[in-house]
Design a protein around this motif. Structure first.
Motif, PDB file in Angstrom:
ATOM      1  N   HIS A  33       3.451   7.904  -0.377  1.00 10.92           N
ATOM      2  CA  HIS A  33       2.061   7.316  -0.540  1.00 10.92           C
ATOM      3  C   HIS A  33       1.052   8.498  -0.645  1.00 10.92           C
ATOM      4  O   HIS A  33       0.672   8.725   0.593  1.00 10.92           O
ATOM      5  CB  HIS A  33       2.060   6.190   0.411  1.00 10.92           C
ATOM      6  CG  HIS A  33       2.861   4.946   0.136  1.00 10.92           C
ATOM      7  ND1 HIS A  33       4.345   5.127   0.864  1.00 10.92           N
ATOM      8  CD2 HIS A  33       2.920   3.854  -0.105  1.00 10.92           C
ATOM      9  CE1 HIS A  33       4.953   4.013   0.597  1.00 10.92           C
ATOM     10  NE2 HIS A  33       4.217   3.383  -0.164  1.00 10.92           N
ATOM     11  N   LEU A  54      -2.758   5.560  -3.121  1.00  8.03           N
ATOM     12  CA  LEU A  54      -3.713   4.897  -2.355  1.00  8.03           C
ATOM     13  C   LEU A  54      -5.194   5.512  -2.358  1.00  8.03           C
ATOM     14  O   LEU A  54      -5.024   6.658  -2.177  1.00  8.03           O
ATOM     15  CB  LEU A  54      -2.975   4.952  -0.917  1.00  8.03           C
ATOM     16  CG  LEU A  54      -1.469   4.228  -0.696  1.00  8.03           C
ATOM     17  CD1 LEU A  54      -1.080   4.561   0.870  1.00  8.03           C
ATOM     18  CD2 LEU A  54      -1.648   2.643  -0.957  1.00  8.03           C
ATOM     19  N   ARG A  66      -4.950  -0.692   5.322  1.00 12.20           N
ATOM     20  CA  ARG A  66      -4.535  -1.122   4.167  1.00 12.20           C
ATOM     21  C   ARG A  66      -3.263  -0.185   3.803  1.00 12.20           C
ATOM     22  O   ARG A  66      -2.338  -0.509   2.983  1.00 12.20           O
ATOM     23  CB  ARG A  66      -5.576  -1.059   3.046  1.00 12.20           C
ATOM     24  CG  ARG A  66      -5.206  -1.750   1.702  1.00 12.20           C
ATOM     25  CD  ARG A  66      -6.457  -2.284   0.849  1.00 12.20           C
ATOM     26  NE  ARG A  66      -7.464  -1.219   0.945  1.00 12.20           N
ATOM     27  CZ  ARG A  66      -8.558  -1.433   1.528  1.00 12.20           C
ATOM     28  NH1 ARG A  66      -8.831  -2.593   2.065  1.00 12.20           N
ATOM     29  NH2 ARG A  66      -9.516  -0.570   1.374  1.00 12.20           N
ATOM     30  N   ASP A  69      -0.209  -0.565   5.823  1.00 14.11           N
ATOM     31  CA  ASP A  69       0.790  -2.105   5.525  1.00 14.11           C
ATOM     32  C   ASP A  69       1.244  -1.678   4.136  1.00 14.11           C
ATOM     33  O   ASP A  69       2.389  -2.066   4.227  1.00 14.11           O
ATOM     34  CB  ASP A  69      -0.751  -2.981   5.468  1.00 14.11           C
ATOM     35  CG  ASP A  69      -1.272  -3.201   6.572  1.00 14.11           C
ATOM     36  OD1 ASP A  69      -0.718  -3.219   7.827  1.00 14.11           O
ATOM     37  OD2 ASP A  69      -2.323  -4.221   6.519  1.00 14.11           O
ATOM     38  N   LYS A  70       0.659  -0.956   3.381  1.00 15.08           N
ATOM     39  CA  LYS A  70       1.433  -0.976   2.159  1.00 15.08           C
ATOM     40  C   LYS A  70       2.750  -0.043   2.409  1.00 15.08           C
ATOM     41  O   LYS A  70       3.830  -0.185   1.851  1.00 15.08           O
ATOM     42  CB  LYS A  70       0.534  -0.166   1.137  1.00 15.08           C
ATOM     43  CG  LYS A  70       1.359   0.326  -0.272  1.00 15.08           C
ATOM     44  CD  LYS A  70       1.308  -0.910  -1.094  1.00 15.08           C
ATOM     45  CE  LYS A  70       1.744  -0.619  -2.505  1.00 15.08           C
ATOM     46  NZ  LYS A  70       1.888  -1.797  -3.299  1.00 15.08           N
ATOM     47  N   LYS A  73       5.872  -1.442   3.981  1.00 15.72           N
ATOM     48  CA  LYS A  73       6.800  -2.252   3.336  1.00 15.72           C
ATOM     49  C   LYS A  73       7.727  -1.714   2.463  1.00 15.72           C
ATOM     50  O   LYS A  73       8.684  -2.231   2.034  1.00 15.72           O
ATOM     51  CB  LYS A  73       5.773  -3.119   2.243  1.00 15.72           C
ATOM     52  CG  LYS A  73       5.010  -4.277   3.339  1.00 15.72           C
ATOM     53  CD  LYS A  73       3.998  -4.770   2.177  1.00 15.72           C
ATOM     54  CE  LYS A  73       3.083  -5.692   2.938  1.00 15.72           C
ATOM     55  NZ  LYS A  73       2.250  -6.683   2.056  1.00 15.72           N
TER      56      LYS A  73
END
Length: 253
Positions: A33, A54, A66, A69-70, A73
């Protein structure tokens, strides 16, 4: 910590040391990410490596939440955080135009130090809630300091303070988070070929390189990324600050 299949966040991943790290982790099978304030840069790097862009400010609580959290997952949860986001502003305590504006000092501390801590605390919360791997590990955090934390030059008081804080967090953070199976290490790079230095004339780059004992050249971001990889994969390295500088010791000016 096994990199392949791990969900990772690289802050400042849109350029420089962060980009090199994001690319290396992706090449070794991580779900990367790319977290950066520059939306275009984050999207470009993420597209190149098959990662996830992101966009946000590392020192903003909501943006950081945020992001984690992404990442939580993906795969079997967030396992790797590499903090590369930062700025290198310069300014003297007493300059020709007066004292260093408090807002300038505060901005450097906020982005470099507070931003690093913000992402570390949020990622640690997610990592601690993840299932243990076979070796009992849950996650690993690698922060980025600087040799300026040890030999700050004239005009680097804010930058040195921010990076010194990151150095000082390494051991207490590692001691505290160890009970959750989370390791914390820090890299303190010297002079590297980041976008800022690449914009300088070749003669200037070469001149900077001659100040480094060996090898007498600027660092390659890929070398930083390989150091991060080592710190992620070697389970017994914890609470350490590694200078990556070719034996450089910065002069006052």
């Amino acid at each position: 910590m096994k990199i392949e299949g791990s969900s990772a966040i690289v802050t400042g991943g849109g350029s420089g040391l962060g980009e090199a790290t994001a690319r290396l982790l992706a090449a070794h099978g991580a779900i990367v990410h790319v977290f950066d304030r520059n939306e275009k840069a984050a999207q470009q790097v993420a597209e190149d490596i098959g990662g996830v862009p992101l966009v946000g400010d590392v020192a903003n609580e909501e943006d950081g939440k945020r992001a984690v959290d992404k990442a939580a997952k993906a795969g079997d949860g967030l396992r790797i955080l590499v903090n590369c986001a930062g700025i290198a502003a310069a300014g003297r305590i007493l300059g020709r135009e007066g004292t260093l504006p408090l807002a300038d000092f505060d901005r450097v501390i906020r982005i470099n130090l507070v931003g690093t801590f913000n992402m570390m605390r949020l990622a640690a919360e997610r990592m601690a809630a993840a299932d243990e791997r076979e070796d009992g590990a849950r996650g690993v955090i690698v922060n980025t300091a600087s040799v300026a934390a040890f030999e700050g030059q004239v005009g680097q008081v804010a930058y040195s303070a921010s990076k010194g804080g990151i150095v000082s967090m390494a051991l207490p953070a590692a001691r505290e988070l160890g009970r959750f199976g989370i390791r914390v290490n820090t890299v303190a790079p010297g002079i590297f070929l980041t976008p800022l230095l690449l914009a300088l004339p070749k003669e200037t780059q070469d001149s900077l390189g001659t100040a480094i004992p060996y090898p007498s050249r600027l660092g390659n971001p890929a070398e930083f990324a390989e150091t991060v990889r080592f710190l992620i994969e070697n389970q017994y390295v914890n609470g350490e600050v590694i200078r990556l500088d070719g034996a450089l010791r910065m002069q006052p000016k």
